[in-house]
Design a protein around this motif. Structure first.
Motif, short mmCIF file in Angstrom:
data_model
loop_
_atom_site.label_atom_id
_atom_site.label_comp_id
_atom_site.label_asym_id
_atom_site.label_seq_id
_atom_site.Cartn_x
_atom_site.Cartn_y
_atom_site.Cartn_z
N ASP A 40 39.39 22.39 2.06
CA ASP A 40 37.95 22.15 2.15
C ASP A 40 37.74 20.99 3.12
O ASP A 40 38.11 19.85 2.82
CB ASP A 40 37.37 21.80 0.77
N THR A 41 37.16 21.28 4.28
CA THR A 41 36.95 20.25 5.31
C THR A 41 35.57 19.58 5.18
O THR A 41 35.26 18.68 5.95
CB THR A 41 37.07 20.85 6.71
N PHE A 42 34.75 20.03 4.24
CA PHE A 42 33.42 19.46 3.99
C PHE A 42 32.50 19.57 5.21
O PHE A 42 31.59 18.75 5.38
CB PHE A 42 33.52 18.00 3.54
N GLN A 43 32.73 20.58 6.03
CA GLN A 43 31.94 20.73 7.26
C GLN A 43 30.46 20.97 6.99
O GLN A 43 29.62 20.71 7.85
CB GLN A 43 32.50 21.87 8.11
N ASP A 44 30.12 21.45 5.81
CA ASP A 44 28.72 21.77 5.52
C ASP A 44 27.95 20.59 4.91
O ASP A 44 26.77 20.71 4.62
CB ASP A 44 28.64 22.96 4.57
N LEU A 45 28.61 19.45 4.71
CA LEU A 45 27.92 18.31 4.10
C LEU A 45 26.96 17.65 5.09
O LEU A 45 27.24 17.56 6.28
CB LEU A 45 28.94 17.27 3.62
N SER A 46 25.85 17.18 4.58
CA SER A 46 24.87 16.45 5.40
C SER A 46 25.22 14.97 5.38
O SER A 46 25.44 14.38 4.32
CB SER A 46 23.45 16.66 4.85
N ARG A 56 32.32 23.91 -5.53
CA ARG A 56 32.84 24.38 -4.25
C ARG A 56 33.80 25.56 -4.46
O ARG A 56 34.44 25.69 -5.50
CB ARG A 56 33.60 23.25 -3.55
#
Length: 218
Positions: A40-46, A56
């Motif tokens: 999980d690279t957390f690319q969708d986090l703001s 997740r």
């Protein structure tokens, strides 16, 4: 018989040791110990946004991320978001795993109020059905890796930041890896050694017994 009992006890203790949580500081070794790892690279986090507890899904696994105080927080850069907390003293908990998760690893470090990396100390505690283990990373960089592997399955991993006198620091995670159990497990070297010693001792006892029986028959 007493010796046989001792061998059985030794083998039993070795088996229990296999159920303990193993700590990895090398990512390649950690990945090699897992089946079907997913990241999980957390690319969708703001960035710069408070986040509620997250549920997740990565690959065939699922997990939740939450804090004990306040909320989660997105930091880093738009091209590379990181998961942190809104409150510096908060503990981030990864748990509620699904899909047979036995291993969790990632890059763990500290960030400043503005969300930029600052080298500090993070503490991680991994828990499974048999207990917990803890490890610190001192002067952690954004690529400081730590992984935990449990043959009985992880129940949670907690992340917190040590607070220096100069300024508060926030616990932060990136590139979270989850993985399952490798089906064809190979005994560890210590286990093999224990088994060889045990079997060798049993064999010598049988030979000694035969010699004694031969002498008695003569």
């Amino acid at each position: 018989m007493k010796f046989l009992a001792g061998v059985a006890l030794a083998l039993g203790l070795s088996s229990n040791a296999n159920a303990a949580i193993t700590i990895f500081t090398d990512q390649a070794s950690f990945l090699a110990a897992l089946s079907a790892p997913a990241v999980d690279t957390f690319q969708d986090l703001s960035i710069g946004t408070s986040l509620p507890a997250l549920t997740r899904a990565i690959g065939s696994y699922g997990y939740t991320a939450s804090t004990d105080v306040s909320t989660l927080y997105g930091v880093g850069a738009p091209a590379n978001p990181w998961l942190s907390s809104e409150y510096a003293l908060a503990t981030i908990t990864f748990g509620n795993f699904t899909g047979g998760v036995v291993g969790l690893g990632g890059d763990f470090f500290t960030t400043m109020r503005e969300g930029n990396h600052f080298p500090g100390t993070v503490s991680l505690t991994a828990t499974d059905a048999d207990g917990s283990v803890s490890r610190q990373i001192v002067n952690a960089s954004t690529s400081s890796f730590l992984g935990f592997l449990s043959t009985s399955g992880l129940t949670s991993v907690n992340l917190s930041a040590a607070q220096p006198v100069s300024q508060p620091l926030w616990p932060t995670a990136d590139n979270l890896i989850l993985g399952g159990q490798i089906s064809s497990a190979v005994p560890e070297p210590a286990t093999w050694a224990m088994m060889i010693i045990g079997f060798g001792a049993i064999g010598s006892m049988v030979r000694a017994s035969r010699r004694r029986n031969a002498v008695a028959a003569a």
